[in-house]
Design a protein around this motif. Structure first.
Motif, short mmCIF file in Angstrom:
data_model
loop_
_atom_site.label_atom_id
_atom_site.label_comp_id
_atom_site.label_asym_id
_atom_site.label_seq_id
_atom_site.Cartn_x
_atom_site.Cartn_y
_atom_site.Cartn_z
N PHE A 150 55.30 13.24 83.01
CA PHE A 150 54.32 13.85 83.96
C PHE A 150 52.99 13.76 83.41
CE2 PHE A 150 51.90 17.41 85.95
CZ PHE A 150 51.97 16.85 87.24
N ILE A 190 52.43 9.05 96.37
CA ILE A 190 52.72 10.41 96.08
C ILE A 190 52.07 11.45 96.97
CG2 ILE A 190 52.89 12.22 94.22
CD1 ILE A 190 53.03 10.12 92.31
N ILE A 234 53.92 17.13 94.16
CA ILE A 234 54.48 17.52 92.96
C ILE A 234 54.74 18.94 93.07
CG2 ILE A 234 54.08 17.38 90.53
CD1 ILE A 234 54.25 14.65 91.33
N GLY A 274 59.16 15.24 92.02
CA GLY A 274 58.14 14.76 92.78
C GLY A 274 58.51 13.94 94.11
#
Length: 399
Positions: free
Chosen positions: A224, A256, A259, A272
């Motif tokens: 990450f 994305i 998160i 995620g």
């Protein structure tokens, strides 16, 4: 016996000895030929250098944004199933109907009770007004007026109770028609027409939304941080794709959109989520996929076909062709690129990797290397690695 006859005997014995030794020589010669390693035909392809963005492959799971279990909220006989199993429904579409007769009767009864309560309230109002007038004229007592006021207040309360009962009966009647709360794909009907259903029956069916859809994945804390660095801490700079178990990839790119704020202490990973368009319904809720996260500037990387990689207890390795023989090379790999894999260590550009015929290949064995069709047509296979130069290697082994 004369001298000449003695010489003839010796010559005959010599011929017999030579004749006896010929089969032995032939057998030895045949054995030598059978012990010579035979060159194994294989197909080879060169290691290519191609620009590859920094990428990470993780296991993911497709998850619908909306997933609703449809349940009955009142008990009754199931009168109708109004949808096609496995089809799509819009929000508000009718799914089931429960027999409404009993609930319609309850509404009528509650309405009658409300009407009676309203009439009683009107009477109590009149009686209260009369008692107040008599009290003002000092004709009647305060107690009589207070009793009239209490009767009126009770009648008002009874109206409210009756209104509530009517509203409850109307709500229950509405529950006899079960509609889709969200748009999506509807599953199979768990209970068929004619059965008694109710809150205890469990889900009658399930609806999952289809477009857009989410892909959930777990990423290690280290990966990450690396991903954030390559993407300049901006999720919009990360290209997200998904691949299927057969090696193909979904033709839409995702982004994305979440998160997690915490790290899972037991796995040292972060949750995620990426969102994908899914108008064709290719992605399905619960489907396992391979999620690829790409970010940063593309760099030249060595690539080799996935089918060439072999795994054992010692790790990953491939066979390459060196001087007409197979040689084992231990490798370290990175992410996948289409049907190829990035090789981080163990191979160099131009190395001829065996991609087919591996089942008979052993380290040091002579091979007859033939180029893969696409590599041969592009002229990437050096002449020294083709079949014409593998034969001398086999001949040397015979020598």
């Amino acid at each position: 016996m004369t001298l000449n006859s003695g010489r003839g005997l010796l010559a005959a014995l010599g011929l017999l000895a030579m004749a006896g030794s010929l089969p032995t020589f032939a057998i030895a010669q045949q054995a030598g030929q059978e012990g010579t390693p035979q060159a194994v035909p294989v197909v080879v392809a060169p290691v290519e250098m191609r620009p590859v963005a920094g990428a990470l492959d993780v296991v993911g799971k497709i998850s619908a944004i909306d997933r609703v279990d449809i349940q009955a909220r009142v008990e009754g006989f199931l009168q109708d199933v109004s949808f096609e199993e496995g089809g799509t429904v819009a929000e508000g579409d009718v799914l089931f109907r429960i027999e409404p007769d009993e609930f319609e009767a309850a509404v009528t009864q509650a309405q009658g009770q409300l009407d009676a309560a309203v009439a009683q309230q009107s009477l109590a109002q009149v009686q209260l007004d009369r008692a107040q007038q008599l009290l003002d004229k000092k004709v009647d007592s305060q107690m009589t007026r207070d009793q009239a006021k209490a009767a009126y207040d009770s009648a008002v309360a009874e109206v409210k109770v009756s209104e509530g009962a009517l509203r409850s009966a109307q709500i229950n009647l509405g529950y006899t028609t079960i509609t889709a709360p969200v748009a999506g794909v509807v599953g199979r009907a768990a209970i068929t027409k004619g059965n008694v259903v109710g809150p205890a029956s469990g889900p009658l069916t399930t609806i999952v939304s289809q477009d857009p859809i989410h892909a959930l994945f777990q990423i290690s804390e280290t990966d990450f941080r690396n991903l954030r660095d390559r993407a300049s801490a901006d999720p919009d700079n990360v290209k997200v794709t998904v691949g299927f178990s057969d090696g193909t990839e979904y033709d839409q790119t995702g982004s994305i959109d979440f998160i997690d704020a915490t790290v899972n202490q037991s796995t040292d990973t972060i949750l995620g989520r990426a969102q994908f368009p899914n108008a064709d319904g290719v992605l399905r809720d619960g489907q396992l996929v391979r999620v690829k996260l790409e970010s940063g500037t593309p760099e030249e990387r060595a690539l080799v076909a996935q089918g060439a990689i072999i795994a054992d207890q010692g790790g990953l390795y491939v066979f390459v062709v060196e001087d007409g023989k197979a040689a084992r090379r231990t490798i370290k790999i990175g992410n996948t690129v289409d049907t190829d894999v990035v090789v981080r260590d163990g191979l160099a550009e131009g190395d001829m990797v065996i991609i087919d015929g591996l089942e008979r290949v052993r380290p040091g064995a002579p091979v007859l290397a033939q180029p893969a069709p696409d590599a041969a047509s592009s002229g990437q296979i050096p002449a020294a690695e083709t079949e014409a130069d593998a034969a001398p290697a086999a001949a040397d082994d015979k020598g």
